[in-house]
Motif scaffolding. Structure first.
Motif, PDB file in Angstrom:
ATOM      1  N   LEU A   1      40.096  39.050  41.184  1.00 46.22           N
ATOM      2  CA  LEU A   1      39.503  39.140  42.516  1.00 46.22           C
ATOM      3  C   LEU A   1      39.011  37.767  42.959  1.00 46.22           C
TER       4      LEU A   1
ATOM      5  N   THR B   1      32.620  39.068  48.031  1.00 48.39           N
ATOM      6  CA  THR B   1      32.949  39.544  46.682  1.00 48.39           C
ATOM      7  C   THR B   1      32.062  38.925  45.615  1.00 48.39           C
ATOM      8  N   ASP B   2      30.975  38.284  46.033  1.00 48.76           N
ATOM      9  CA  ASP B   2      30.106  37.652  45.043  1.00 48.76           C
ATOM     10  C   ASP B   2      28.907  38.516  44.695  1.00 48.76           C
TER      11      ASP B   2
ATOM     12  N   LEU C   1      36.831  35.022  44.566  1.00 48.36           N
ATOM     13  CA  LEU C   1      35.406  34.949  44.844  1.00 48.36           C
ATOM     14  C   LEU C   1      35.191  34.437  46.262  1.00 48.36           C
TER      15      LEU C   1
ATOM     16  N   LYS D   1      27.235  42.311  43.312  1.00 52.43           N
ATOM     17  CA  LYS D   1      27.510  43.452  42.448  1.00 52.43           C
ATOM     18  C   LYS D   1      26.581  44.590  42.841  1.00 52.43           C
TER      19      LYS D   1
ATOM     20  N   CYS E   1      31.624  49.623  40.056  1.00 51.89           N
ATOM     21  CA  CYS E   1      30.752  48.528  39.631  1.00 51.89           C
ATOM     22  C   CYS E   1      31.480  47.499  38.759  1.00 51.89           C
ATOM     23  N   GLN E   2      32.724  47.715  38.482  1.00 53.32           N
ATOM     24  CA  GLN E   2      33.499  46.790  37.647  1.00 53.32           C
ATOM     25  C   GLN E   2      34.272  45.822  38.529  1.00 53.32           C
ATOM     26  N   ARG E   3      34.152  44.544  38.223  1.00 55.15           N
ATOM     27  CA  ARG E   3      34.830  43.532  39.028  1.00 55.15           C
ATOM     28  C   ARG E   3      36.312  43.505  38.676  1.00 55.15           C
TER      29      ARG E   3
END
Length: 265
Positions: free
Chosen positions: A123, A130-131, A125, A133, A117-119
């Motif tokens: 990374l 990848t936008d 976008l 969560k 859950c950690q970006r």
């Protein structure tokens, strides 16, 4: 190799009552008559602990060497699944595997862990990729337990320095030509005649009242009717050895005829 071969024969030939159907075992066994390996096939037992490895087949003599590798017990690992009676063993007990294996449900537990859950830093976008969560379910447990990854390992008692089998085999050939007073020969490696090819078949043991060094056998269900005679080394040398214009192989043919009485059920 011989233990696995005999285990396969036992597996195929064993009947429901524990006995065996008649067996004919043929092949180039790379061992000479009365060698420890030959005697093991014929007599059903071999005491090998401390025996020099070169002596097993009887084909070579390295007794002059100062350091010789000697056979130690057990002769093969239990993981092979073959007992010291040359039979497959099916019962197992759990053993921790060297390489861990995980189920799908176990791996899904990491879907909502803190790292998932950690970006990641840096990374890129990308919309729709990848936008987003991941949202943890309300019933998700944060603690992850290692899955039990035990694998079965064969467990059976091992004898110390002795292997056996219960197939009761004997050779079609006597390995000696009484009319010539010479040993039988099946091949001539490096110009020296020797016997390494055999036909073994099921027989019944009988009492040996005069000699104790050799088991005597008599026909059982299989009746030996006849065999193709072999030759001596001297006769083969007279034909220019093996192969020669009369025999294109470096081994002679072995041939036997059997009869078997079949009773109706």
């Amino acid at each position: 190799q011989m233990a696995i071969l005999l285990a396969e024969v036992d597996k195929v030939a064993r009947l429901s009552d524990g006995s065996h159907c008649p067996i004919i075992l043929c092949g180039d066994l790379n061992s000479v008559p009365d060698s420890p390996l030959y005697n093991f096939i014929r007599d059903g037992e071999l005491q090998y602990h401390g025996m020099p490895a070169w002596k097993v087949s009887g084909q070579e003599d390295f007794s002059h060497q100062l350091y010789q590798r000697k056979l130690q017990a057990p002769l093969w690992p239990s993981s092979l699944g073959v007992t010291d009676h040359c039979q497959y063993f099916s019962s197992c007990h759990p053993k921790r595997a060297e390489r861990l294996k995980y189920s799908r449900d176990f791996l899904l537990q990491f879907r909502f862990c803190d790292i998932a859950c950690q970006r990641p830093v840096g990374l890129v976008l990308m919309e729709g990729v990848t936008d987003t969560k991941p949202e943890r379910p309300a019933d998700w447990a944060p603690s992850v337990l290692e899955e039990d990854t035990l694998e079965p390992e064969p467990v059976f008692p091992r004898t110390v320095g002795t292997i056996q089998h219960c197939l009761h085999l004997t050779s079609v050939y006597t390995h000696f030509l009484p009319q010539h007073g010479r040993p039988e020969v099946t091949t001539m490696p490096l110009g020296l005649g020797t016997t390494v090819d055999y036909i073994f078949f099921s027989a019944e043991s009988c009492e040996n009242g005069n000699r104790t060094d050799r088991r005597l056998d008599q026909d059982g269900t299989l009746k030996l009717l006849g065999r193709l005679s072999l030759l001596s080394e001297e006769i083969l040398w007279a034909a220019n050895g093996l192969p020669n214009p009369f025999c294109s192989s470096d081994h002679l043919c072995l041939l036997a005829s059997f009869g078997m009485e079949v009773t109706a059920p």
